[in-house]
Design a protein around this motif. Structure first.
Motif, mmCIF file in Angstrom:
data_model
loop_
_atom_site.group_PDB
_atom_site.id
_atom_site.type_symbol
_atom_site.label_atom_id
_atom_site.label_comp_id
_atom_site.label_asym_id
_atom_site.label_seq_id
_atom_site.Cartn_x
_atom_site.Cartn_y
_atom_site.Cartn_z
ATOM 1 N N ILE A 59 -7.890 -20.214 27.915
ATOM 2 C CA ILE A 59 -8.429 -19.009 28.552
ATOM 3 C C ILE A 59 -8.139 -19.036 30.054
ATOM 4 N N GLY A 60 -8.310 -20.182 30.670
ATOM 5 C CA GLY A 60 -8.001 -20.307 32.096
ATOM 6 C C GLY A 60 -6.536 -20.061 32.381
ATOM 7 N N GLU A 61 -5.670 -20.594 31.527
ATOM 8 C CA GLU A 61 -4.234 -20.375 31.694
ATOM 9 C C GLU A 61 -3.896 -18.894 31.559
ATOM 10 N N TYR A 62 -4.525 -18.224 30.611
ATOM 11 C CA TYR A 62 -4.278 -16.794 30.395
ATOM 12 C C TYR A 62 -4.599 -16.001 31.661
ATOM 13 N N HIS A 63 -5.788 -16.214 32.196
ATOM 14 C CA HIS A 63 -6.211 -15.425 33.357
ATOM 15 C C HIS A 63 -5.453 -15.820 34.628
ATOM 16 N N THR A 64 -5.081 -17.072 34.758
ATOM 17 C CA THR A 64 -4.295 -17.490 35.918
ATOM 18 C C THR A 64 -2.874 -16.933 35.820
ATOM 19 N N ALA A 65 -2.287 -16.970 34.645
ATOM 20 C CA ALA A 65 -0.953 -16.384 34.460
ATOM 21 C C ALA A 65 -1.000 -14.886 34.724
ATOM 22 N N GLN A 101 1.405 -16.972 25.244
ATOM 23 C CA GLN A 101 1.154 -18.243 24.563
ATOM 24 C C GLN A 101 -0.289 -18.688 24.750
ATOM 25 N N ALA A 102 -0.814 -18.521 25.948
ATOM 26 C CA ALA A 102 -2.209 -18.889 26.205
ATOM 27 C C ALA A 102 -3.154 -18.022 25.386
ATOM 28 N N ALA A 103 -2.846 -16.736 25.272
ATOM 29 C CA ALA A 103 -3.689 -15.840 24.469
ATOM 30 C C ALA A 103 -3.664 -16.249 23.001
ATOM 31 N N THR A 104 -2.509 -16.655 22.504
ATOM 32 C CA THR A 104 -2.394 -17.111 21.120
ATOM 33 C C THR A 104 -3.201 -18.379 20.894
ATOM 34 N N ARG A 105 -3.111 -19.325 21.839
ATOM 35 C CA ARG A 105 -3.873 -20.571 21.717
ATOM 36 C C ARG A 105 -5.373 -20.320 21.799
ATOM 37 N N ALA A 106 -5.775 -19.410 22.676
ATOM 38 C CA ALA A 106 -7.199 -19.084 22.793
ATOM 39 C C ALA A 106 -7.707 -18.433 21.515
ATOM 40 N N ALA A 112 -10.517 -14.651 21.034
ATOM 41 C CA ALA A 112 -9.462 -13.644 21.152
ATOM 42 C C ALA A 112 -9.582 -12.950 22.504
ATOM 43 N N LEU A 113 -8.482 -12.906 23.253
ATOM 44 C CA LEU A 113 -8.483 -12.313 24.585
ATOM 45 C C LEU A 113 -7.851 -10.936 24.617
#
Length: 135
Positions: A59-65, A101-106, A112-113
């Motif tokens: 989730i952190g990776e998603y929002h930082t990306a 990719q981060a959204a898929t992992r989350a 789900a993001l």
């Protein structure tokens, strides 16, 4: 049992996104001009599930990306002769891929993001509109 904290997540993201943040020209500090708002969003999405470190990282990776993507998107991709600058395009595309990719992992961890549009059959009982005649 390890739990994620805002400071721990910020440290992780500072290491993981150092090169991209440098290219984008943003600071990875927990400030409004850095990734402070991305951390706010990540912690809100994590909620009480702070023991799920894998989800927190994703989730952190998603929002930082997403933060980096917004900065890169604001830059023009063409020079004065209208020849596409491949470096900006590659950074944008790679950051978008990292975000997906981060959204898929989350989502795989139960967080789900991104909204996924679904379709289905809608049934609507209309018997109450015109009641049957009584004799």
């Amino acid at each position: 049992m390890t739990t994620i904290t805002r400071a721990g997540l910020a440290d992780y993201l500072a290491v993981m996104f150092a090169a991209l943040a440098e290219e984008a020209g943003i600071d990875l500090a927990d400030t409004p001009g850095g990734i402070g708002y991305a951390l706010d969003q990540a912690m809100a999405d994590i909620g009480d599930d702070t023991a799920n470190v894998v989800a927190a990282y994703a989730i952190g990776e998603y929002h930082t990306a997403r933060r980096i993507l917004l900065v890169l998107a604001s830059r023009p991709d063409f020079d004065a002769t209208a020849i596409q600058s491949s470096r900006r395009s590659q950074l944008y595309a790679m950051t978008r891929d990292l975000m997906e990719q981060a959204a898929t992992r989350a989502a795989a961890t139960g967080h789900a993001l991104e909204n996924v549009a679904t379709a289905g059959v809608l049934t609507w009982i209309t018997d109450w509109i015109e009641p049957e005649a009584t004799t």
